[in-house]
Design a protein around this motif. Structure first.
Motif, PDB file in Angstrom:
ATOM      1  N   ASN A 188       0.867  -1.182   0.000  1.00  0.00           N
ATOM      2  CA  ASN A 188       0.000   0.000   0.000  1.00  0.00           C
ATOM      3  C   ASN A 188       0.900   1.226   0.000  1.00  0.00           C
ATOM      4  N   GLN A 189       0.862   1.999  -1.088  1.00  0.00           N
ATOM      5  CA  GLN A 189       1.707   3.177  -1.230  1.00  0.00           C
ATOM      6  C   GLN A 189       0.819   4.405  -1.337  1.00  0.00           C
ATOM      7  N   ASN A 190       0.608   5.081  -0.179  1.00  0.00           N
ATOM      8  CA  ASN A 190      -0.235   6.286  -0.129  1.00  0.00           C
ATOM      9  C   ASN A 190      -1.628   6.014  -0.693  1.00  0.00           C
ATOM     10  N   ASN A 191      -2.234   4.920  -0.186  1.00  0.00           N
ATOM     11  CA  ASN A 191      -3.591   4.521  -0.572  1.00  0.00           C
ATOM     12  C   ASN A 191      -3.709   4.020  -2.013  1.00  0.00           C
ATOM     13  N   VAL A 192      -2.583   3.742  -2.629  1.00  0.00           N
ATOM     14  CA  VAL A 192      -2.571   3.045  -3.919  1.00  0.00           C
ATOM     15  C   VAL A 192      -2.031   1.641  -3.668  1.00  0.00           C
ATOM     16  N   ILE A 193      -2.795   0.629  -4.058  1.00  0.00           N
ATOM     17  CA  ILE A 193      -2.370  -0.751  -3.887  1.00  0.00           C
ATOM     18  C   ILE A 193      -1.518  -1.134  -5.085  1.00  0.00           C
ATOM     19  N   VAL A 194      -0.263  -1.515  -4.821  1.00  0.00           N
ATOM     20  CA  VAL A 194       0.657  -1.881  -5.898  1.00  0.00           C
ATOM     21  C   VAL A 194       0.927  -3.378  -5.814  1.00  0.00           C
ATOM     22  N   VAL A 195       0.530  -4.088  -6.859  1.00  0.00           N
ATOM     23  CA  VAL A 195       0.754  -5.525  -6.949  1.00  0.00           C
ATOM     24  C   VAL A 195       1.896  -5.765  -7.929  1.00  0.00           C
ATOM     25  N   ALA A 196       2.952  -6.401  -7.428  1.00  0.00           N
ATOM     26  CA  ALA A 196       4.079  -6.776  -8.294  1.00  0.00           C
ATOM     27  C   ALA A 196       3.843  -8.185  -8.819  1.00  0.00           C
ATOM     28  N   ALA A 197       4.146  -8.384 -10.089  1.00  0.00           N
ATOM     29  CA  ALA A 197       3.916  -9.692 -10.704  1.00  0.00           C
ATOM     30  C   ALA A 197       4.891  -9.924 -11.840  1.00  0.00           C
ATOM     31  N   ILE A 198       5.112 -11.190 -12.141  1.00  0.00           N
ATOM     32  CA  ILE A 198       5.914 -11.590 -13.291  1.00  0.00           C
ATOM     33  C   ILE A 198       4.965 -12.078 -14.376  1.00  0.00           C
ATOM     34  N   LEU A 199       5.008 -11.427 -15.548  1.00  0.00           N
ATOM     35  CA  LEU A 199       4.181 -11.822 -16.682  1.00  0.00           C
ATOM     36  C   LEU A 199       5.010 -12.632 -17.656  1.00  0.00           C
ATOM     37  N   SER A 200       4.441 -13.738 -18.093  1.00  0.00           N
ATOM     38  CA  SER A 200       5.072 -14.576 -19.111  1.00  0.00           C
ATOM     39  C   SER A 200       4.078 -14.789 -20.247  1.00  0.00           C
ATOM     40  N   GLY A 201       4.602 -14.992 -21.445  1.00  0.00           N
ATOM     41  CA  GLY A 201       3.717 -15.242 -22.575  1.00  0.00           C
ATOM     42  C   GLY A 201       4.438 -15.042 -23.888  1.00  0.00           C
ATOM     43  N   PRO A 207      10.042 -13.545 -19.626  1.00  0.00           N
ATOM     44  CA  PRO A 207       9.121 -13.040 -18.593  1.00  0.00           C
ATOM     45  C   PRO A 207       9.481 -11.616 -18.188  1.00  0.00           C
ATOM     46  N   LEU A 208       8.450 -10.848 -17.812  1.00  0.00           N
ATOM     47  CA  LEU A 208       8.620  -9.422 -17.578  1.00  0.00           C
ATOM     48  C   LEU A 208       8.015  -9.036 -16.232  1.00  0.00           C
ATOM     49  N   PRO A 209       8.810  -8.381 -15.355  1.00  0.00           N
ATOM     50  CA  PRO A 209       8.234  -7.895 -14.093  1.00  0.00           C
ATOM     51  C   PRO A 209       7.382  -6.653 -14.346  1.00  0.00           C
ATOM     52  N   MET A 210       6.168  -6.653 -13.810  1.00  0.00           N
ATOM     53  CA  MET A 210       5.249  -5.536 -13.999  1.00  0.00           C
ATOM     54  C   MET A 210       4.649  -5.141 -12.655  1.00  0.00           C
ATOM     55  N   ASP A 211       4.274  -3.864 -12.550  1.00  0.00           N
ATOM     56  CA  ASP A 211       3.553  -3.371 -11.383  1.00  0.00           C
ATOM     57  C   ASP A 211       2.146  -2.959 -11.803  1.00  0.00           C
ATOM     58  N   PHE A 212       1.182  -3.386 -11.015  1.00  0.00           N
ATOM     59  CA  PHE A 212      -0.224  -3.040 -11.224  1.00  0.00           C
ATOM     60  C   PHE A 212      -0.629  -2.079 -10.102  1.00  0.00           C
ATOM     61  N   HIS A 213      -0.956  -0.845 -10.460  1.00  0.00           N
ATOM     62  CA  HIS A 213      -1.329   0.179  -9.481  1.00  0.00           C
ATOM     63  C   HIS A 213      -2.851   0.314  -9.459  1.00  0.00           C
ATOM     64  N   PHE A 214      -3.458   0.041  -8.306  1.00  0.00           N
ATOM     65  CA  PHE A 214      -4.912   0.077  -8.171  1.00  0.00           C
ATOM     66  C   PHE A 214      -5.317   1.166  -7.178  1.00  0.00           C
ATOM     67  N   SER A 215      -6.283   1.994  -7.559  1.00  0.00           N
ATOM     68  CA  SER A 215      -6.959   2.895  -6.618  1.00  0.00           C
ATOM     69  C   SER A 215      -8.395   2.417  -6.468  1.00  0.00           C
ATOM     70  N   LEU A 216      -8.825   2.260  -5.218  1.00  0.00           N
ATOM     71  CA  LEU A 216     -10.143   1.698  -4.937  1.00  0.00           C
ATOM     72  C   LEU A 216     -11.091   2.774  -4.419  1.00  0.00           C
ATOM     73  N   ASP A 217     -12.365   2.564  -4.686  1.00  0.00           N
ATOM     74  CA  ASP A 217     -13.405   3.460  -4.188  1.00  0.00           C
ATOM     75  C   ASP A 217     -14.682   2.654  -3.990  1.00  0.00           C
ATOM     76  N   GLU A 218     -15.204   2.664  -2.773  1.00  0.00           N
ATOM     77  CA  GLU A 218     -16.446   1.951  -2.457  1.00  0.00           C
ATOM     78  C   GLU A 218     -16.385   0.488  -2.873  1.00  0.00           C
ATOM     79  N   GLY A 219     -15.231  -0.158  -2.613  1.00  0.00           N
ATOM     80  CA  GLY A 219     -15.111  -1.590  -2.854  1.00  0.00           C
ATOM     81  C   GLY A 219     -14.936  -1.991  -4.300  1.00  0.00           C
ATOM     82  N   LYS A 220     -14.606  -1.015  -5.166  1.00  0.00           N
ATOM     83  CA  LYS A 220     -14.360  -1.340  -6.569  1.00  0.00           C
ATOM     84  C   LYS A 220     -13.128  -0.589  -7.059  1.00  0.00           C
ATOM     85  N   ILE A 221     -12.601  -1.024  -8.188  1.00  0.00           N
ATOM     86  CA  ILE A 221     -11.424  -0.389  -8.769  1.00  0.00           C
ATOM     87  C   ILE A 221     -11.868   0.854  -9.537  1.00  0.00           C
ATOM     88  N   LYS A 222     -11.258   2.012  -9.154  1.00  0.00           N
ATOM     89  CA  LYS A 222     -11.612   3.268  -9.818  1.00  0.00           C
ATOM     90  C   LYS A 222     -10.567   3.679 -10.837  1.00  0.00           C
TER      91      LYS A 222
END
Length: 233
Positions: A188-201, A207-222
């Motif tokens: 959790n980085q200043n109310n932004v949820i950052v998910v680190a993941a390795i993508l392959s395909g 394979p490539l390391p990627m970060d997914f930055h999510f901001s949530l509002d009322e239980g959903k992704i905004k």
């Protein structure tokens, strides 16, 4: 089978039957119109499901050790380590599988089995866990439910707006590149949820390391953006 996770009775019985070679009890956990999706194949109603389980579970003495349980927007996802006498050529060791269950009237209505993207059992907020579950099984309706109506995705210098446009972009891109994903961290980085993941395909740099930055509002992704993880701090 004893475990620390709270499971509905029918799912607990399902795994116990698998682990004790009890096909009659196993098949009894399914509803009459149940569907199983496994390795891209669909089995509808009890006779095909019974034949599938005899070939996939009981002939190979499949054993499943539960490592995580998550309730998402639509159902319950159980992660387990799978062992047994099956052909292990070309598959991860250990093999973590996700079992996506939908339960109706105390019976399994749908079971969808895929390789787990969260084999480490990293705790994720429910809408984000649901996002990855939906991507794993290519469930567009479940994916749409993760997002607010005014949600925005920023990916590769392009913005996508609303649940339908975002979901179609994500699933089409994943399908075109045959993407698999392994979640490695969540912060959790200043109310932004950052998910680190390795993508392959089937894409350059895999394979490539990627970060997914999510901001949530009322239980959903905004708001949501996907960026390469360069290792810079």
């Amino acid at each position: 089978m004893k475990n620390k996770f709270q499971l509905p009775d029918v799912i607990r019985i399902h795994f116990n039957a698998a682990n004790t070679d009890n096909p009659a009890t196993f098949i009894s956990t399914f509803g009459d119109n149940a569907v199983v999706i496994d390795a891209g194949n669909k089995y509808h109603e009890k006779t095909p499901i019974k034949e599938w389980s005899e070939e996939t579970y009981f002939k190979d003495h499949l054993r499943l050790k539960i490592t995580n349980v998550v309730k998402d927007i639509k159902g319950i996802v159980v992660t387990a380590i799978a062992t047994g006498d099956f052909d292990k050529t070309g598959i991860p060791d250990p093999l973590f599988l996700d079992f996506h269950f939908i339960i109706i009237e105390s019976k399994i209505s749908l079971l969808h089995i895929v390789m787990s993207s969260n084999s480490k059992g990293i705790i994720l907020p429910t809408p984000i866990a649901t996002y990855y579950h939906a991507c794993d099984i290519y469930d567009v309706s479940l994916l749409e439910e993760c997002f607010k109506e005014n949600a925005v995705l920023h990916d590769e210098d392009t913005d996508y707006h609303g649940p339908i446009e975002i979901s179609n972009h994500i699933l089409n891109a994943n399908r075109d590149a045959n993407v698999t994903l392994e979640i490695t961290d969540c912060t959790n980085q200043n109310n932004v949820i950052v998910v680190a993941a390795i993508l392959s395909g089937n894409f350059e740099g895999s394979p490539l390391p990627m970060d997914f930055h999510f901001s949530l509002d009322e239980g959903k992704i905004k708001f949501f953006k996907i960026i390469p993880n360069t290792g810079d701090k």
